[in-house]
Motif scaffolding. Structure first.
Motif, PDB file in Angstrom:
ATOM      1  N   ALA A 169       0.877  -1.178   0.000  1.00  0.00           N
ATOM      2  CA  ALA A 169       0.000   0.000   0.000  1.00  0.00           C
ATOM      3  C   ALA A 169       0.910   1.223   0.000  1.00  0.00           C
ATOM      4  N   PRO A 170       0.605   2.252  -0.811  1.00  0.00           N
ATOM      5  CA  PRO A 170       1.474   3.437  -0.814  1.00  0.00           C
ATOM      6  C   PRO A 170       1.450   4.145   0.532  1.00  0.00           C
ATOM      7  N   ARG A 171       2.616   4.569   0.985  1.00  0.00           N
ATOM      8  CA  ARG A 171       2.750   5.182   2.312  1.00  0.00           C
ATOM      9  C   ARG A 171       3.660   6.390   2.154  1.00  0.00           C
ATOM     10  N   VAL A 172       3.106   7.579   2.305  1.00  0.00           N
ATOM     11  CA  VAL A 172       3.882   8.796   2.035  1.00  0.00           C
ATOM     12  C   VAL A 172       5.007   8.981   3.052  1.00  0.00           C
ATOM     13  N   THR A 173       6.104   9.592   2.574  1.00  0.00           N
ATOM     14  CA  THR A 173       7.229   9.846   3.481  1.00  0.00           C
ATOM     15  C   THR A 173       7.274  11.303   3.919  1.00  0.00           C
ATOM     16  N   THR A 174       6.336  12.092   3.447  1.00  0.00           N
ATOM     17  CA  THR A 174       6.280  13.489   3.864  1.00  0.00           C
ATOM     18  C   THR A 174       4.829  13.951   3.846  1.00  0.00           C
ATOM     19  N   ALA A 175       4.532  14.878   4.722  1.00  0.00           N
ATOM     20  CA  ALA A 175       3.210  15.518   4.655  1.00  0.00           C
ATOM     21  C   ALA A 175       3.191  16.427   3.426  1.00  0.00           C
ATOM     22  N   GLY A 176       1.992  16.750   2.976  1.00  0.00           N
ATOM     23  CA  GLY A 176       1.860  17.732   1.907  1.00  0.00           C
ATOM     24  C   GLY A 176       1.732  17.136   0.514  1.00  0.00           C
ATOM     25  N   ILE A 177       1.611  15.824   0.424  1.00  0.00           N
ATOM     26  CA  ILE A 177       1.425  15.213  -0.901  1.00  0.00           C
ATOM     27  C   ILE A 177      -0.074  15.038  -1.132  1.00  0.00           C
ATOM     28  N   PRO A 178      -0.590  15.550  -2.265  1.00  0.00           N
ATOM     29  CA  PRO A 178      -2.034  15.412  -2.494  1.00  0.00           C
ATOM     30  C   PRO A 178      -2.457  13.947  -2.494  1.00  0.00           C
ATOM     31  N   LYS A 179      -3.593  13.687  -1.869  1.00  0.00           N
ATOM     32  CA  LYS A 179      -4.088  12.309  -1.731  1.00  0.00           C
ATOM     33  C   LYS A 179      -4.215  11.620  -3.098  1.00  0.00           C
ATOM     34  N   VAL A 180      -4.589  12.396  -4.114  1.00  0.00           N
ATOM     35  CA  VAL A 180      -4.800  11.785  -5.441  1.00  0.00           C
ATOM     36  C   VAL A 180      -3.531  11.128  -5.992  1.00  0.00           C
ATOM     37  N   ILE A 181      -2.379  11.592  -5.527  1.00  0.00           N
ATOM     38  CA  ILE A 181      -1.123  11.018  -6.045  1.00  0.00           C
ATOM     39  C   ILE A 181      -1.010   9.544  -5.627  1.00  0.00           C
ATOM     40  N   ASP A 182      -1.600   9.206  -4.457  1.00  0.00           N
ATOM     41  CA  ASP A 182      -1.546   7.805  -3.983  1.00  0.00           C
ATOM     42  C   ASP A 182      -1.984   6.839  -5.079  1.00  0.00           C
ATOM     43  N   GLU A 183      -2.989   7.261  -5.855  1.00  0.00           N
ATOM     44  CA  GLU A 183      -3.537   6.348  -6.875  1.00  0.00           C
ATOM     45  C   GLU A 183      -2.589   6.153  -8.054  1.00  0.00           C
ATOM     46  N   THR A 184      -1.566   7.001  -8.140  1.00  0.00           N
ATOM     47  CA  THR A 184      -0.663   6.888  -9.297  1.00  0.00           C
ATOM     48  C   THR A 184       0.652   6.198  -8.935  1.00  0.00           C
ATOM     49  N   VAL A 185       0.792   5.793  -7.678  1.00  0.00           N
ATOM     50  CA  VAL A 185       2.069   5.212  -7.245  1.00  0.00           C
ATOM     51  C   VAL A 185       1.893   3.751  -6.828  1.00  0.00           C
TER      52      VAL A 185
END
Ligand SMILES: Cc1ncc(COP(=O)(O)O)c(C=O)c1O
Length: 439
Positions: A169-185
């Motif tokens: 599951a995608p797990r961001v390493t920084t705050a501030g990334i738009p949620k929609v990007i999760d679907e592209t990674v």
């Protein structure tokens, strides 16, 4: 009177958001380094350290290399300013050299950093394929762009239950990334060809990006057939294969790790050693893809732009670095390999006598001492098996003894051409003392 380390740290905390420039530079205990030259660093008390951190690896020839610095000074004196109109001759000189040197570069653009090069490589791949999604590696690092700031080094609690052949599951390493990007990674483990097959076979992935050797979690090499397998899956599924050679490039071979592997990516990115510490990035690849920069259809045209792209100071540094590698190729890489092997032999003799497991992983002049009983195949392997506590204690004790490896578990160390046999031998002696004292 000059400020103490404590005062310097307090002043940094007051004025610099996060306390250090580039937040991954924070170290404990704090040190105040004030000078670097060749293979050495000096702290504010005048104490000298053998440097194996090399500023996160760009210094292939060592700090303040005279040949590179002279080329930079000559460029400034000659009026090579950032003119920013049309083309400048020194840009074409460097581009021609890089096209000649690197198998996977037919055309290129210059940036100021590796992160920018990666962002543009992903943009080019999306424009070329008309697809949005990208695949990245767990434990891989490709800079700070939103699309690659995921699953940097998930903790053992997360990776422990991961099944080979599947994605994370995608797990961001920084705050501030738009949620929609999760679907592209999409995130998979390195060296897991079945996972790459599963994710890429749907035919909706623009690119898979990876360091051909994982070098931000030590030295994790591709297993036999892995890079070739990725090449085959990408060809079959119309996915753009991107090698992020920001760390591997020019350190292991003039043509990048792709030359050693004999696998040519569609796009590749470089930085760090390309200009021996001056800020220059490269994004390059197949002419067919790079031609998008000049596509007559505005809907397909890819914009790569930046005031400082191809800055003459950095281009002069890169020209000096690359021409030296071209003219003295065998000598440079032979020497780096020889120094690396000398250090490895010394380390292996020291650690063979201990009652805990270590593995010295090395590619030429880049190395990591893992505190586990085998060379890791991916991040999951490291997260579950490396003794991070012992690793960190060792690194901190080495710094106190005058040898600087970055004090974070599994961080990769680099030897430069400025290191001598005597430096390596003294490092081995200090290491033996430190390890004996640690018990
Ligand atoms: C493999 C890799 N890619 C990209 C980057 C980002 O490069 P920069 O720090 O120049 O933006 C790094 C930096 O450490 C890197 O190691």
């Amino acid at each position: 009177m000059s400020e103490s380390v404590a005062e310097a740290v307090a002043r940094q905390r007051q004025y610099i958001a996060g306390g250090t420039m580039s937040i991954n530079r924070a170290i404990t205990p704090p040190k105040l380094f004030v000078r670097a030259e060749g293979a050495y660093l000096w702290d504010d008390s005048g104490r000298r350290y053998f440097d194996y951190h090399a500023g996160f690896a760009p210094y292939l020839f060592g700090h303040a290399d005279k040949e590179v610095d002279d080329a930079v000074i000559a460029a400034i004196r000659s009026g090579a300013s950032l003119i920013g109109a049309g083309t400048m001759p020194w840009e074409a000189d460097l581009a021609e050299m890089l096209v000649e040197a690197v198998p996977g570069i037919e055309q290129l653009q210059l940036t100021s950093t590796g992160s920018e090069a990666v962002s543009y490589a992903l943009r080019l791949a999306r424009a070329h394929t008309g697809r949005d999604k990208v695949v990245i590696m767990q434990g891989g690092y490709n800079g700070w762009a939103d699309y690659v700031s995921y699953n940097l080094m998930d903790p053992a609690a997360v990776v422990g239950s991961h099944e080979p052949g599947t994605e994370y599951a995608p797990r961001v390493t920084t705050a501030g990334i738009p949620k929609v990007i999760d679907e592209t990674v999409k995130v998979i483990e390195y060296n897991d060809l079945a996972a790459a097959e599963a994710v890429l076979s749907k035919g909706d992935i623009a690119a898979i990006i990876l360091e051909p050797v994982l070098q931000n979690v030590g030295i994790v090499k591709p297993q036999p057939g892995y890079l070739e397998g990725l090449r085959e899956i990408c060809d079959r599924t119309g996915t753009v294969l991107i090698f992020d050679e920001v760390k591997t490039g020019f350190r292991h071979a003039l043509g990048g790790y792709q030359e050693i592997a004999g696998v040519t990516p569609d796009l590749c990115t470089f930085g760090k050693a390309v200009a021996n510490g001056y800020p220059l990035g490269v994004v390059g690849g197949k002419q067919e893809i790079m031609a998008l920069c000049n596509d007559p259809d505005p809907k397909r045209r890819v914009v790569i732009a930046g005031t400082y792209n191809g800055h003459p100071v950095n281009v002069a540094a890169a020209k000096a670095s690359i021409s030296r590698l071209m003219n003295r190729r065998e000598e440079v890489y032979g020497e780096l390999e020889r120094l690396g092997a000398r250090l490895q032999a010394g380390f292996e003799a020291i650690f063979a006598e201990r009652n805990y497991a270590t593995t010295f992983a090395r590619q030429g002049s880049a190395f990591t001492l893992y505190f586990m009983d085998h060379a890791p195949v991916n991040w999951q392997d490291i997260a579950l098996n490396n003794d991070n506590e012992r690793d960190l204690a060792y690194r901190r004790a080495m710094i106190e003894a005058g040898v600087f490896h970055f004090p974070a578990a599994t961080k990769q160390s680099s030897i430069s051409l400025a290191h001598t046999d005597d430096d390596i031998d003294q490092t081995i002696e200090i290491t033996a003392d430190v390890v004996r004292a640690l018990g």
